[in-house]
Design a protein around this motif. Structure first.
Motif, PDB file in Angstrom:
ATOM      1  N   ILE A  70      21.615 -19.027  -7.812  1.00 18.82           N
ATOM      2  CA  ILE A  70      22.800 -19.270  -8.656  1.00 18.82           C
ATOM      3  C   ILE A  70      23.814 -20.105  -7.875  1.00 18.82           C
ATOM      4  CG2 ILE A  70      24.775 -18.180  -9.801  1.00 18.82           C
ATOM      5  CD1 ILE A  70      22.844 -15.814 -10.439  1.00 18.82           C
ATOM      6  N   ASP A  71      24.109 -19.707  -6.646  1.00 16.98           N
ATOM      7  CA  ASP A  71      25.067 -20.465  -5.831  1.00 16.98           C
ATOM      8  C   ASP A  71      24.595 -21.905  -5.621  1.00 16.98           C
ATOM      9  OD1 ASP A  71      26.589 -18.176  -5.709  1.00 16.98           O
ATOM     10  OD2 ASP A  71      26.294 -17.818  -3.563  1.00 16.98           O
ATOM     11  N   LYS A  72      23.312 -22.080  -5.360  1.00 21.60           N
ATOM     12  CA  LYS A  72      22.735 -23.417  -5.147  1.00 21.60           C
ATOM     13  C   LYS A  72      22.912 -24.272  -6.404  1.00 21.60           C
ATOM     14  CE  LYS A  72      18.141 -25.555  -4.458  1.00 21.60           C
ATOM     15  NZ  LYS A  72      18.069 -26.350  -5.671  1.00 21.60           N
ATOM     16  N   LEU A  73      22.552 -23.714  -7.556  1.00 22.66           N
ATOM     17  CA  LEU A  73      22.637 -24.468  -8.807  1.00 22.66           C
ATOM     18  C   LEU A  73      24.092 -24.775  -9.188  1.00 22.66           C
ATOM     19  CD1 LEU A  73      19.829 -22.724 -10.899  1.00 22.66           C
ATOM     20  CD2 LEU A  73      19.758 -25.006  -9.853  1.00 22.66           C
ATOM     21  N   LYS A  74      24.986 -23.818  -8.974  1.00 17.69           N
ATOM     22  CA  LYS A  74      26.398 -24.051  -9.298  1.00 17.69           C
ATOM     23  C   LYS A  74      26.968 -25.201  -8.463  1.00 17.69           C
ATOM     24  CE  LYS A  74      28.238 -19.998 -11.461  1.00 17.69           C
ATOM     25  NZ  LYS A  74      29.491 -19.294 -11.559  1.00 17.69           N
ATOM     26  N   LYS A  75      26.563 -25.275  -7.206  1.00 20.00           N
ATOM     27  CA  LYS A  75      27.011 -26.378  -6.340  1.00 20.00           C
ATOM     28  C   LYS A  75      26.527 -27.721  -6.881  1.00 20.00           C
ATOM     29  CE  LYS A  75      27.486 -23.869  -2.032  1.00 20.00           C
ATOM     30  NZ  LYS A  75      26.774 -23.387  -0.857  1.00 20.00           N
ATOM     31  N   GLU A  76      25.414 -27.705  -7.621  1.00 18.34           N
ATOM     32  CA  GLU A  76      24.865 -28.921  -8.224  1.00 18.34           C
ATOM     33  C   GLU A  76      25.428 -29.176  -9.623  1.00 18.34           C
ATOM     34  OE1 GLU A  76      20.624 -28.295  -8.075  1.00 18.34           O
ATOM     35  OE2 GLU A  76      20.605 -28.192  -5.892  1.00 18.34           O
ATOM     36  N   GLY A  77      26.397 -28.363 -10.051  1.00 20.53           N
ATOM     37  CA  GLY A  77      27.033 -28.576 -11.343  1.00 20.53           C
ATOM     38  C   GLY A  77      26.310 -27.960 -12.526  1.00 20.53           C
ATOM     39  N   VAL A  78      25.435 -26.988 -12.266  1.00 19.46           N
ATOM     40  CA  VAL A  78      24.674 -26.345 -13.338  1.00 19.46           C
ATOM     41  C   VAL A  78      25.495 -25.206 -13.942  1.00 19.46           C
ATOM     42  CG1 VAL A  78      22.564 -25.060 -13.880  1.00 19.46           C
ATOM     43  CG2 VAL A  78      22.477 -26.973 -12.273  1.00 19.46           C
ATOM     44  N   PHE A  79      25.561 -25.166 -15.276  1.00 20.98           N
ATOM     45  CA  PHE A  79      26.230 -24.109 -16.032  1.00 20.98           C
ATOM     46  C   PHE A  79      25.272 -22.919 -16.106  1.00 20.98           C
ATOM     47  CE2 PHE A  79      27.724 -22.272 -20.159  1.00 20.98           C
ATOM     48  CZ  PHE A  79      29.066 -22.102 -19.821  1.00 20.98           C
ATOM     49  N   VAL A  80      25.719 -21.738 -15.669  1.00 24.49           N
ATOM     50  CA  VAL A  80      24.837 -20.576 -15.549  1.00 24.49           C
ATOM     51  C   VAL A  80      25.171 -19.534 -16.620  1.00 24.49           C
ATOM     52  CG1 VAL A  80      24.093 -18.700 -14.031  1.00 24.49           C
ATOM     53  CG2 VAL A  80      24.527 -20.979 -13.078  1.00 24.49           C
ATOM     54  N   VAL A  81      24.142 -19.180 -17.398  1.00 29.92           N
ATOM     55  CA  VAL A  81      24.301 -18.261 -18.528  1.00 29.92           C
ATOM     56  C   VAL A  81      23.320 -17.102 -18.379  1.00 29.92           C
ATOM     57  CG1 VAL A  81      24.163 -18.055 -21.047  1.00 29.92           C
ATOM     58  CG2 VAL A  81      24.924 -20.205 -20.014  1.00 29.92           C
ATOM     59  N   SER A  82      23.818 -15.874 -18.565  1.00 32.06           N
ATOM     60  CA  SER A  82      22.938 -14.700 -18.559  1.00 32.06           C
ATOM     61  C   SER A  82      22.669 -14.268 -19.993  1.00 32.06           C
ATOM     62  CB  SER A  82      23.598 -13.533 -17.808  1.00 32.06           C
ATOM     63  OG  SER A  82      23.535 -13.724 -16.426  1.00 32.06           O
ATOM     64  N   LEU A  83      21.453 -13.821 -20.237  1.00 25.84           N
ATOM     65  CA  LEU A  83      21.075 -13.257 -21.529  1.00 25.84           C
ATOM     66  C   LEU A  83      21.068 -11.742 -21.350  1.00 25.84           C
ATOM     67  CD1 LEU A  83      20.070 -13.614 -24.432  1.00 25.84           C
ATOM     68  CD2 LEU A  83      17.748 -13.856 -23.533  1.00 25.84           C
ATOM     69  N   GLU A  84      22.109 -11.085 -21.876  1.00 24.74           N
ATOM     70  CA  GLU A  84      22.277  -9.654 -21.618  1.00 24.74           C
ATOM     71  C   GLU A  84      23.258  -9.033 -22.615  1.00 24.74           C
ATOM     72  OE1 GLU A  84      21.492  -6.381 -20.606  1.00 24.74           O
ATOM     73  OE2 GLU A  84      20.766  -7.553 -18.908  1.00 24.74           O
ATOM     74  N   GLN A  85      23.036  -7.766 -22.941  1.00 24.00           N
ATOM     75  CA  GLN A  85      23.990  -6.998 -23.740  1.00 24.00           C
ATOM     76  C   GLN A  85      25.112  -6.599 -22.780  1.00 24.00           C
ATOM     77  OE1 GLN A  85      23.410  -6.255 -27.049  1.00 24.00           O
ATOM     78  NE2 GLN A  85      21.266  -6.805 -27.185  1.00 24.00           N
ATOM     79  N   ALA A  86      26.308  -7.117 -22.986  1.00 18.34           N
ATOM     80  CA  ALA A  86      27.436  -6.797 -22.109  1.00 18.34           C
ATOM     81  C   ALA A  86      28.735  -6.923 -22.905  1.00 18.34           C
ATOM     82  CB  ALA A  86      27.454  -7.744 -20.908  1.00 18.34           C
ATOM     83  N   LYS A  87      29.799  -6.303 -22.402  1.00 15.12           N
ATOM     84  CA  LYS A  87      31.081  -6.297 -23.110  1.00 15.12           C
ATOM     85  C   LYS A  87      31.603  -7.706 -23.397  1.00 15.12           C
ATOM     86  CE  LYS A  87      32.696  -1.801 -21.585  1.00 15.12           C
ATOM     87  NZ  LYS A  87      33.596  -1.074 -20.712  1.00 15.12           N
ATOM     88  N   ASN A  88      31.469  -8.593 -22.444  1.00 15.99           N
ATOM     89  CA  ASN A  88      32.021  -9.942 -22.587  1.00 15.99           C
ATOM     90  C   ASN A  88      31.025 -10.936 -23.192  1.00 15.99           C
ATOM     91  OD1 ASN A  88      30.378  -9.890 -20.296  1.00 15.99           O
ATOM     92  ND2 ASN A  88      31.570 -11.459 -19.249  1.00 15.99           N
TER      93      ASN A  88
END
Length: 154
Positions: A70-88
């Motif tokens: 995740i840290d590697k991809l974010k440094k490359e400008g990748v938008f990171v999305v989780s698929l999960e049941q969560a409050k937000n």
């Protein structure tokens, strides 16, 4: 990196689920799969049984810790999305992806960990109207993957 679409498998235990994710990734145009933690890796007969060759055509890379990719991809400008049941979490039908993006799929029992959710730029969920709280991880990926593919190809 234009409209790159990555999948991050966070501690998925079932080799058959990994194979099914490879096969669906092929169908929806995923550019690369990141297998993390306890995820099995090709070559493996159980993965091949459900991947039907997609494990040979979709590039993949292994990371022992999900947060590192995740840290590697974010440094490359990748938008990171989780698929999960969560409050937000946002209903996937109201989610408009921005590319390049990575979709995180979680463990069959525990889902995506809180630590990984906190590193995500967005969390999306699939609404459930039955008695069960969630779908099988590979099926859930199929639903979300086709939604994302609609935006990638337009």
């Amino acid at each position: 990196m234009e409209k790159k679409f990555f999948v991050i498998c966070d501690n998925i235990r079932s080799l058959e689920n990994i194979g099914s994710i490879f096969r669906t990734a092929d169908a929806v145009g995923v550019d690369k799969i990141f297998l993390c933690g306890i995820c099995g890796q090709p070559p493996n007969n159980k993965i091949s049984k459900t991947a039907l060759g997609a494990e040979k055509t979709i590039p993949f890379e292994y990371f022992s810790q999900t947060w590192r990719v995740i840290d590697k991809l974010k440094k490359e400008g990748v938008f990171v999305v989780s698929l999960e049941q969560a409050k937000n979490a946002v209903d996937f039908r109201n989610f408009k992806p921005s590319f390049p993006m990575a979709l995180i799929l979680g463990n069959e029992v525990k889902g995506v960990s809180k630590k990984i959710l906190s590193k995500s730029d967005k969390v999306i969920f699939l609404p459930m109207v039955g008695k069960k709280e969630s779908l099988n991880v590979s099926v859930a990926f199929g639903v979300a993957g086709y939604h994302i593919m609609n935006f990638k190809n337009n």
